[in-house]
Design a protein around this motif. Sequence first.
Motif, short mmCIF file in Angstrom:
data_model
loop_
_atom_site.label_atom_id
_atom_site.label_comp_id
_atom_site.label_asym_id
_atom_site.label_seq_id
_atom_site.Cartn_x
_atom_site.Cartn_y
_atom_site.Cartn_z
N ARG A 90 -12.10 7.08 52.74
CA ARG A 90 -10.70 7.13 52.30
C ARG A 90 -10.62 7.32 50.78
N LEU A 91 -11.51 6.68 50.04
CA LEU A 91 -11.51 6.86 48.59
C LEU A 91 -11.85 8.30 48.24
N ARG A 92 -12.89 8.87 48.88
CA ARG A 92 -13.28 10.25 48.56
C ARG A 92 -12.18 11.25 48.92
N SER A 93 -11.40 10.93 49.94
CA SER A 93 -10.34 11.85 50.36
C SER A 93 -9.10 11.77 49.48
N GLY A 94 -9.07 10.82 48.54
CA GLY A 94 -7.94 10.73 47.63
C GLY A 94 -7.01 9.56 47.87
N GLU A 95 -7.32 8.67 48.84
CA GLU A 95 -6.50 7.48 49.06
C GLU A 95 -6.97 6.39 48.10
N HIS A 110 -7.13 3.71 38.50
CA HIS A 110 -7.76 3.58 39.81
C HIS A 110 -9.04 2.74 39.77
N LEU A 111 -9.69 2.63 38.61
CA LEU A 111 -10.99 1.93 38.53
C LEU A 111 -11.16 1.35 37.14
N ASN A 112 -11.67 0.11 37.08
CA ASN A 112 -11.95 -0.55 35.81
C ASN A 112 -13.06 -1.55 36.06
N VAL A 113 -14.34 -1.14 35.82
CA VAL A 113 -15.50 -1.96 36.16
C VAL A 113 -16.47 -2.01 34.98
N PRO A 114 -17.29 -3.08 34.89
CA PRO A 114 -18.35 -3.09 33.88
C PRO A 114 -19.37 -2.01 34.17
N ALA A 115 -19.92 -1.40 33.13
CA ALA A 115 -20.89 -0.33 33.30
C ALA A 115 -21.80 -0.25 32.09
N ILE A 116 -22.93 0.40 32.27
CA ILE A 116 -23.87 0.67 31.18
C ILE A 116 -24.00 2.17 31.05
N HIS A 117 -23.64 2.69 29.89
CA HIS A 117 -23.74 4.12 29.63
C HIS A 117 -25.18 4.43 29.20
N ILE A 118 -25.85 5.31 29.89
CA ILE A 118 -27.25 5.66 29.62
C ILE A 118 -27.28 7.04 28.98
N ARG A 119 -27.79 7.08 27.74
CA ARG A 119 -27.92 8.36 27.04
C ARG A 119 -29.39 8.58 26.72
N GLN A 120 -29.89 9.79 27.03
CA GLN A 120 -31.28 10.12 26.76
C GLN A 120 -31.41 10.69 25.34
N LEU A 121 -32.08 9.91 24.48
CA LEU A 121 -32.32 10.35 23.10
C LEU A 121 -33.78 10.71 22.93
N ALA A 122 -34.09 11.27 21.78
CA ALA A 122 -35.47 11.69 21.51
C ALA A 122 -36.44 10.51 21.52
N ARG A 123 -35.98 9.35 21.07
CA ARG A 123 -36.86 8.18 21.02
C ARG A 123 -36.80 7.35 22.30
N GLY A 124 -36.04 7.84 23.30
CA GLY A 124 -35.95 7.11 24.56
C GLY A 124 -34.50 6.90 24.97
N PRO A 125 -34.28 6.32 26.14
CA PRO A 125 -32.91 6.10 26.60
C PRO A 125 -32.20 5.02 25.79
N THR A 166 -14.68 6.51 44.34
CA THR A 166 -13.39 6.47 43.64
C THR A 166 -13.26 7.63 42.66
N MET A 167 -14.32 7.90 41.91
CA MET A 167 -14.28 9.00 40.96
C MET A 167 -14.18 10.35 41.66
N GLU A 168 -14.88 10.50 42.81
CA GLU A 168 -14.80 11.75 43.55
C GLU A 168 -13.40 11.96 44.10
N GLY A 169 -12.77 10.87 44.58
CA GLY A 169 -11.40 10.99 45.06
C GLY A 169 -10.43 11.38 43.96
N ALA A 170 -10.58 10.77 42.79
CA ALA A 170 -9.72 11.14 41.67
C ALA A 170 -9.94 12.59 41.25
N LEU A 171 -11.21 13.04 41.30
CA LEU A 171 -11.51 14.43 40.96
C LEU A 171 -10.88 15.39 41.97
N ARG A 172 -10.95 15.04 43.27
CA ARG A 172 -10.34 15.89 44.30
C ARG A 172 -8.83 16.00 44.11
#
Length: 560
Positions: A376-381, A399-414, A478-484
């Motif tokens: 239901r989330l993927r379909s846009g509900e 639609h969404l507000n959750v804790p997260a860790i942003h991972i960025r790949q740098l030259a010296r490592g993530p 949730t993100m896929e539903g919002a994108l759709r």
Amino acid sequence: MKLTKGGHAPVPTSLLTVVLSWQSDHEVDAHALLLADDGLVRSDRDFVFFNAPRHVSQAVTLDPEPAPGTARLSVSLPRTESEVARIAVTGSVTGSFADVPGLILTVFDHNRPVAWFEVTAAEPVRAMLFGEFYRRDGDWRFRAIAQGWASGLAGIVTEFGVRVDDPADAGRAEPPARAPGSEPSPRPGRRGFAIEREVPPAPPVLPPNPERADWHPDPHGPGLRWWDGEAWTATTRAALSVDARHCARCGRPRRWRLFGGPALCRECSEEIEKYLSGWRGRAERVLRTAGPRGSEWDKLWAALRYQRIEAAAGFGTLRPAAQDHMERLVTFAFADGVIDQSELDDFEAAIAALALDGPLIEDLRRRMGRGRMLTRLRSGELPVLGATGLHLDPAERLHLNVPAIHIRQLARGPKLTEGRLICSNKKLRFTGPDTGTEMPWARVVSVTAMSGRVSVAATSARGGAVFEVADPDHVAATMEGALRVAKRLTLSPGRRDTRSISQEIKAQVWQRDGGKCVECGESHYLEFDHIIPLSRGGATSAANLQILCRACNRAKGANL
């Protein structure tokens, strides 16, 4: 279509109107006879005329008050019983049809004429068969006949098997007196015509649940009689009294357990065990094909009741196969990652039909419920959350507000940055203590969840992002539903995407792999896996599919 005598034409299988019209002051009566394959009525009730203007099936109805110069019949072909092969349209007149000018019969579908013919050169007859509806290759057709009977209405209906009263009695205004105890005489019809009506038999005594085949108290005597779901049979048995000292199945003395209550007698225990050993094989075959539904499934349990075996014994012997069936049902449902409401309803219906419970079933129920929620989330509900402490645009919905860790790949490592992932109908945001990014949905290409992370692909090479969250499947859905919704890509009800696997391929792979994980042999929490992923050009074929448990499938995904 205009017809001539002997011509025929197809007619729609719908509610039709037959109109007979003429140009004189004569009074013509229309009738109909519903005929079986032998060309005769099954009983006098298949004759529709002025004294019986409606058939019991509602297939033919005579209009009692037509317009002057017309007679009308309504013919409902969808309501016509399967035993009826033809519907003959007849008519009678006082005098002769040779004196009735402009006689025309027309068949209407709603207000549109579909067939008509003019009865010309009519013979001096008092009754006539105008035409008939008949079946041909599953469809209905109409044939123009125009055949007359000089003997009148009595002669024509007798030809088709209707029993007619003695003409000497037909003209009486009142029925003659009858002797005590005799059947009443039939009521005379108008114009001196009456037919014998069969005295209907007394309605049969039905059991409480007539659709269920079972033993019931015999309505015609002592004991029990078998009801097969449609009628009483000749099979009877004695009614045994409820006595703790005797077997309720056969009446012999019971065996007593050392601990607990009484058991079945030894003979019944051996008979039941022997019968269930063969019954289990038949039940497993039905489970593998039609599942726990339909006539074959009902026959299995009717057979147990006929043998006077408790349903609990059948459910007990079938429990391992029933649990395997539920595992198969869930695995097939998750093959394309979409759980429709119909699949969830089928799952619950199967649990009820198999009388299953326990931790394994509850685990499968939670899995199906979560799958339905993610679908239901993927379909846009999408849910709408409160935006306390956030600055959103006036038309923006959260639609969404959750804790997260942003991972960025740098030259010296993530580089790992803790913050919050915020998803709205307008854009995707990540806010951290010293950084923040946002991405409008117009720039997002896809959202995927793998190995505990959510990956967002964007139109620019550096525009994508990877987030580590507690529940990546829920966040990605949730993100896929919002994108759709933002890109108007929501799937219409019942439509599947290109990952769909046909039922035939699922069954073939399941049988080949034995319903177990090909890596570890686990038979719980199974999933269909593409050996070569779709993203790398893999095909949705039996050769490129295998069954893995969730642990082995995730381990494979991590290695990829």
